[in-house]
Design an enzyme around this catalytic site. Structure first.
Site, PDB file in Angstrom:
ATOM      1  CB  ALA A  63      12.090 -46.084  85.497  1.00 46.98           C
ATOM      2  CD  GLU A 111      16.559 -52.757  86.112  1.00 52.74           C
ATOM      3  OE1 GLU A 111      15.939 -51.695  85.888  1.00 52.74           O
ATOM      4  OE2 GLU A 111      16.254 -53.535  87.027  1.00 52.74           O
TER       5      GLU A 111
HETATM    6  C1  HXC Z   1      13.117 -38.580  84.151  1.00 52.32           C
HETATM    7  C2  HXC Z   1      15.165 -37.683  83.724  1.00 52.32           C
HETATM    8  C3  HXC Z   1      15.798 -38.899  84.053  1.00 52.32           C
HETATM    9  C4  HXC Z   1      14.973 -39.987  84.438  1.00 52.32           C
HETATM   10  C5  HXC Z   1      17.312 -37.465  83.519  1.00 52.32           C
HETATM   11  N1  HXC Z   1      16.137 -36.831  83.400  1.00 52.32           N
HETATM   12  N2  HXC Z   1      17.133 -38.740  83.909  1.00 52.32           N
HETATM   13  N3  HXC Z   1      13.834 -37.532  83.772  1.00 52.32           N
HETATM   14  N4  HXC Z   1      13.642 -39.771  84.477  1.00 52.32           N
HETATM   15  N5  HXC Z   1      15.472 -41.189  84.748  1.00 52.32           N
HETATM   16  C6  HXC Z   1      15.901 -35.440  82.982  1.00 52.32           C
HETATM   17  C7  HXC Z   1      16.335 -34.426  84.018  1.00 52.32           C
HETATM   18  O1  HXC Z   1      15.337 -34.234  84.985  1.00 52.32           O
HETATM   19  C8  HXC Z   1      16.519 -33.214  83.156  1.00 52.32           C
HETATM   20  O2  HXC Z   1      15.260 -32.674  82.825  1.00 52.32           O
HETATM   21  C9  HXC Z   1      17.112 -33.792  81.873  1.00 52.32           C
HETATM   22  O3  HXC Z   1      16.709 -35.167  81.844  1.00 52.32           O
HETATM   23  C10 HXC Z   1      18.616 -33.759  81.822  1.00 52.32           C
HETATM   24  O4  HXC Z   1      19.117 -34.305  83.028  1.00 52.32           O
HETATM   25  P1  HXC Z   1      20.221 -33.582  83.909  1.00 52.32           P
HETATM   26  O5  HXC Z   1      20.221 -34.227  85.245  1.00 52.32           O
HETATM   27  O6  HXC Z   1      20.023 -32.092  83.883  1.00 52.32           O
HETATM   28  O7  HXC Z   1      21.533 -33.919  83.079  1.00 52.32           O
HETATM   29  P2  HXC Z   1      22.984 -34.284  83.616  1.00 52.32           P
HETATM   30  O8  HXC Z   1      23.435 -33.320  84.681  1.00 52.32           O
HETATM   31  O9  HXC Z   1      23.807 -34.450  82.389  1.00 52.32           O
HETATM   32  O10 HXC Z   1      22.844 -35.697  84.365  1.00 52.32           O
HETATM   33  C11 HXC Z   1      22.421 -36.827  83.614  1.00 52.32           C
HETATM   34  C12 HXC Z   1      22.109 -37.998  84.570  1.00 52.32           C
HETATM   35  C13 HXC Z   1      21.149 -37.568  85.657  1.00 52.32           C
HETATM   36  C14 HXC Z   1      23.427 -38.486  85.217  1.00 52.32           C
HETATM   37  C15 HXC Z   1      21.555 -39.122  83.689  1.00 52.32           C
HETATM   38  O11 HXC Z   1      20.018 -36.904  85.047  1.00 52.32           O
HETATM   39  C16 HXC Z   1      20.613 -38.683  86.490  1.00 52.32           C
HETATM   40  O12 HXC Z   1      21.248 -39.100  87.457  1.00 52.32           O
HETATM   41  N6  HXC Z   1      19.423 -39.166  86.157  1.00 52.32           N
HETATM   42  C17 HXC Z   1      18.720 -40.187  86.917  1.00 52.32           C
HETATM   43  C18 HXC Z   1      19.314 -41.550  86.695  1.00 52.32           C
HETATM   44  C19 HXC Z   1      18.593 -42.604  87.530  1.00 52.32           C
HETATM   45  O13 HXC Z   1      18.488 -42.454  88.774  1.00 52.32           O
HETATM   46  N7  HXC Z   1      18.067 -43.645  86.878  1.00 52.32           N
HETATM   47  C20 HXC Z   1      17.361 -44.704  87.560  1.00 52.32           C
HETATM   48  C21 HXC Z   1      15.889 -44.419  87.533  1.00 52.32           C
HETATM   49  S1  HXC Z   1      14.988 -45.598  88.471  1.00 52.32           S
HETATM   50  P3  HXC Z   1      15.006 -31.105  82.654  1.00 52.32           P
HETATM   51  O14 HXC Z   1      13.554 -31.032  82.334  1.00 52.32           O
HETATM   52  O15 HXC Z   1      15.390 -30.490  83.944  1.00 52.32           O
HETATM   53  O16 HXC Z   1      15.909 -30.710  81.519  1.00 52.32           O
HETATM   54  C22 HXC Z   1      14.839 -46.916  87.490  1.00 52.32           C
HETATM   55  C23 HXC Z   1      14.067 -48.060  88.085  1.00 52.32           C
HETATM   56  C24 HXC Z   1      14.076 -49.260  87.226  1.00 52.32           C
HETATM   57  O17 HXC Z   1      15.308 -46.970  86.394  1.00 52.32           O
HETATM   58  C25 HXC Z   1      12.742 -49.581  86.751  1.00 52.32           C
HETATM   59  C26 HXC Z   1      12.749 -50.240  85.393  1.00 52.32           C
HETATM   60  C27 HXC Z   1      12.450 -49.428  84.190  1.00 52.32           C
END
Ligand code: HXC
Length: 259
Positions: A63, A111
């Protein structure tokens, strides 16, 4: 055709293609567009199987956390209906489906992949449910679909820790079904679905319904569902084709017509 998600149809296969740089984060618009594509894939006659694909670099990192950050309880109480609507619509496409996973499939991305019948992943793919690290839990079906795929203890271990797992571990626990070189993920998904495109469409639909819905029922109710679905297939032309072909030419040579 949405801004970030499109349905591309070729050779009987509909590809739901996510394209929202950088990470295919699933904001509300993306969720709505996936649901639109899933509905279209459900009703289109020229779509007999479905691939969900995020491109060569990433499947979906979940998300959109930046969008969720400012949401109140009441905002999410409304939005969560949309989360469940798009995932359920995808899961209920009455045709075979596969998630073609490159890079990250995290949170809502994992998911999303679990709404497909199968998951095929590149060697360097990483999957996980990292919501706990944000102070929440999976909210688009993850607590339920992951548990059904890998069992409760493994699901809890992944959800409690939020850790990412690599493709080989995902394969070992049954979260993915095949692992291939990264560059071959989409082609391998197409090859897999191409075999099913030629199958008897109504029997495939019935098989999916019997397994998915029957799996949620007690044994007697599941068996009753199977009986009805099985008998109903005797109203299809393809079962005549299949049996006549067997008697004349042996197994596996039928040319099904999808009716
Ligand atoms: C918004 C996101 C994002 C996300 C990454 N980005 N994941 N933005 N929502 N879920 C953005 C970062 O802020 C960053 O923006 C750019 O994408 C690149 O990410 P980086 O972190 O710089 O890259 P990297 O170091 O390669 O790491 C990649 C990653 C990490 C491992 C995917 O970004 C990460 O852990 N993301 C979050 C994953 C997560 O927690 N997902 C669950 C979300 S909750 P900028 O602008 O700085 O370049 C969820 C709830 C379920 O899904 C609900 C149902 C839909």
């Amino acid at each position: 055709m949405g801004e970030f998600v499109r349905l591309e149809v070729a050779d009987g296969i509909g590809t739901i293609r996510l394209d929202r740089p950088k990470m295919n984060a699933l904001n509300l618009q993306v969720q709505n567009e996936i649901e639109e594509c899933a509905r279209e894939a459900t009703v289109r006659d020229d779509v007999a199987a479905v691939i969900v694909y995020g491109g060569e670099r990433v499947f979906a990192a979940g998300a959109d956390i930046k969008e969720m950050q400012t949401m109140s309880y009441t905002d999410m109480a409304v939005a969560v209906e949309g989360l469940h609507s798009f995932t359920t619509t995808l899961a209920r496409i009455p045709k075979p489906s596969v998630a073609a996973i490159t890079g990250y499939a995290l949170g809502g991305g994992c998911e999303l992949a679990m709404c497909c019948d199968f998951r095929i992943a590149g060697e360097s793919a990483q999957l996980g449910q990292p919501e706990i690290l944000l102070g929440i839990i999976p909210g688009a079906g993850g607590t339920q679909r992951l548990t059904r795929l890998v069992g409760p203890a493994k699901a809890k271990e992944l959800i409690f820790s939020g850790r990412f797992i690599k493709a080989d571990e995902a394969l070992a626990i049954g979260l993915v079904d095949r692992v291939v070189p990264d560059a071959e993920v989409y082609a391998a998904a197409r090859d897999w679905m191409a075999q099913l495109v030629k199958g008897p469409r109504f029997a495939l639909k019935a098989a999916k319904e019997a397994v998915d819905r029957g799996g949620e029922l007690d044994l007697d109710s599941g068996l009753a569902l199977e009986k009805s679905l099985f008998a109903a297939l005797f109203a299809t032309h393809d079962r005549l084709v299949g049996m006549e072909s067997f008697v004349a030419n042996g197994p596996g040579k039928a040319h099904f017509e999808g009716r």
